[in-house]
Write an enzyme that holds these catalytic residues in place. Structure first.
Site, PDB file in Angstrom:
ATOM      1  N   SER A 178      -4.195  31.447   6.991  1.00 34.40           N
ATOM      2  CA  SER A 178      -3.604  31.986   8.829  1.00 34.40           C
ATOM      3  C   SER A 178      -5.275  31.271   9.199  1.00 34.40           C
ATOM      4  CB  SER A 178      -3.226  33.920   8.534  1.00 34.40           C
ATOM      5  OG  SER A 178      -1.738  33.614   8.184  1.00 34.40           O
TER       6      SER A 178
ATOM      7  N   LYS B  55       5.567  50.155  29.210  1.00 35.63           N
ATOM      8  CA  LYS B  55       4.307  50.195  29.294  1.00 35.63           C
ATOM      9  C   LYS B  55       3.661  51.183  27.934  1.00 35.63           C
ATOM     10  CE  LYS B  55      -0.128  51.509  30.380  1.00 35.63           C
ATOM     11  NZ  LYS B  55      -1.119  49.995  30.338  1.00 35.63           N
TER      12      LYS B  55
END
Length: 326
Positions: free
Chosen positions: A124, A176
Site C-alpha cells: 500500500s 456534515k
C-alpha cells in the site's frame, strides 16, 4: 550572641555559594550539551555521516505525514552523499503521508542516484514509497503490492441502542461529519465515502501505471489489493530485481556511475542527538543532578506530551493488514 550571628552569616554565605555553584554547574552542563547538539545537529550530522559515502535510509512501520522527515530528506539532497539506498519495511499508512514521502524521495532522486530495497514488506503506502525509485530490489520472500485504498470507521450505533444512549446533534447539512459512528451510515454518506476512496484509488493506480510502465492489462493483474511475493512481483513488473542491498549497490555502480566500494552509512530521518528532545532530556538530567528535580520533571512532562501528540493515523489509509491481524 556575637558568635551566633557570625555562624548565621557564614551559613548564609555558604548557602549563596552553593546556589551559585549549582546554577553555574547547570549552565556549564547545558552549554557543553549545546555544543554537542550543534555538532550532532541534523545538518552537522548529515555532513559527518554521508560525505563520500552511500547513504542508507530506513522507512519502517506506519507511514504518516512527518515534516521532520521531509526536512531530513531535503538535507540529504544537499549533502555529500554519492547515492542513496532506501530500505522499506512498511505496511503503508495514510495516503497523505505516503504521498508526502513519495514526493520527498522523488525530489531526492533528482539530486542523487537512488535505489529501493524491500526488506520484508512494501505494501500500500509502502509500495507508493517504493515506486519513487527507478529501480526496486526485493528479496524472494518479500511482500509487495496491496494497491488499494481503505476508509475504516467504527460504528457503535447498535451498542448505544442497547445501553440506551442516544447522541443528539445539530448540523448544517446532512453530510456534515458523516459518517459519525453513532448512527447507521446513510446511503448518501456511504456514496460520498465511496467517491473519496475511488478517487484516491484511481490516483494510486495511475501512479503505479506510470512509474512501472504498465499497460491496462498488466495493471489489472496487480491492482486488486493483493500482495505478492518478490518472486511473483518480478514477473508482474512490480519490482525490477531479486536480491538485497549488495544487488542494489551493484546496480548503482553499473547504471549510475557510483564509485565501487564506497562505504554505506546509515542516515537517520528521525531527530536524535541533534534535536530538542536530546537537549531537553540532557537539561533535565543536569537539573536533577543538582537538586532541581521539580523543574526537571516539568521538562520531561513537556517531552512526553509532545511525543504522545505525534501518534495518530487519521484520514484515508493506504494500508495493508492480514485478515485477523491486530
Amino acid at each position: 550572641m556575637s558568635l551566633d550571628s557570625d555562624v548565621i552569616v557564614d551559613r548564609r554565605r555558604l548557602r549563596r555559594k552553593l546556589t551559585f555553584w549549582r546554577v553555574a554547574a547547570v549552565l556549564i552542563a547545558i552549554g557543553a550539551l549545546s555544543v554537542v547538539g550543534l555538532v550532532m545537529s541534523p545538518r552537522g550530522r548529515t555532513a559527518l555521516t554521508t560525505s563520500g559515502s552511500i547513504a542508507r535510509v530506513n522507512i519502517e512501520g506506519l507511514i504518516r505525514s512527518d515534516q521532520d522527515r521531509v526536512e531530513a530528506l531535503e538535507r540529504l539532497e544537499n549533502s555529500g552523499a554519492a547515492a542513496v539506498v532506501v530500505h522499506i519495511n512498511s505496511p503503508g499508512g495514510t495516503t497523505a503521508g505516503s504521498e508526502q514521502l513519495y514526493d520527498s524521495l522523488t525530489r531526492l532522486k533528482a539530486k542523487k542516484p537512488l535505489v529501493v530495497v524491500v526488506e520484508g514488506l512494501a505494501a500500500s503506502g509502502g509500495y507508493i514509497t517504493a515506486i519513487a525509485a527507478d529501480h526496486i530490489v526485493a528479496q524472494q520472500s518479500s511482500l509487495v503490492g496491496s494497491i488499494g485504498v481503505l476508509f475504516q470507521y467504527p460504528n457503535v450505533s447498535e451498542l448505544l441502542k442497547t445501553i440506551g444512549v442516544k447522541v443528539e446533534e445539530v448540523k448544517s447539512s446532512p453530510l456534515k461529519a458523516a459518517p459519525n459512528g453513532f448512527e447507521p451510515t446513510s446511503p448518501e454518506a456511504r456514496e460520498a465515502l465511496d467517491a473519496l476512496v475511488k478517487d484516491s484509488y484511481a490516483w494510486f493506480r495511475g501512479l503505479v501505471k506510470e512509474r512501472r510502465g504498465m499497460d491496462d492489462a498488466q495493471l489489472e493483474k496487480v491492482a486488486d489489493g493483493r500482495v505478492f511475493t518478490g518472486r511473483q512481483a518480478i514477473d508482474l513488473k512490480l519490482i525490477d530485481e531479486l536480491g538485497d542491498e549488495k544487488k542494489a549497490i551493484a546496480w548503482l555502480v553499473e547504471n549510475k556511475n557510483v564509485k565501487k566500494d564506497l562505504p554505506v552509512r546509515d542516515y537517520r530521518l528521525t531527530p536524535q542527538f541533534g534535536d530538542l528532545t536530546f537537549l531537553r532530556t540532557a537539561t533535565s538530567i543536569a537539573l536533577d543532578a543538582v537538586g532541581l528535580g521539580a523543574i526537571a520533571r516539568q521538562i520531561e512532562h513537556a517531552g512526553v506530551t509532545h511525543a504522545v501528540d505525534r501518534f495518530g493515523l487519521d484520514g484515508m489509509l493506504a494500508l495493508w493488514q492480514p485478515a485477523g491481524g491486530n
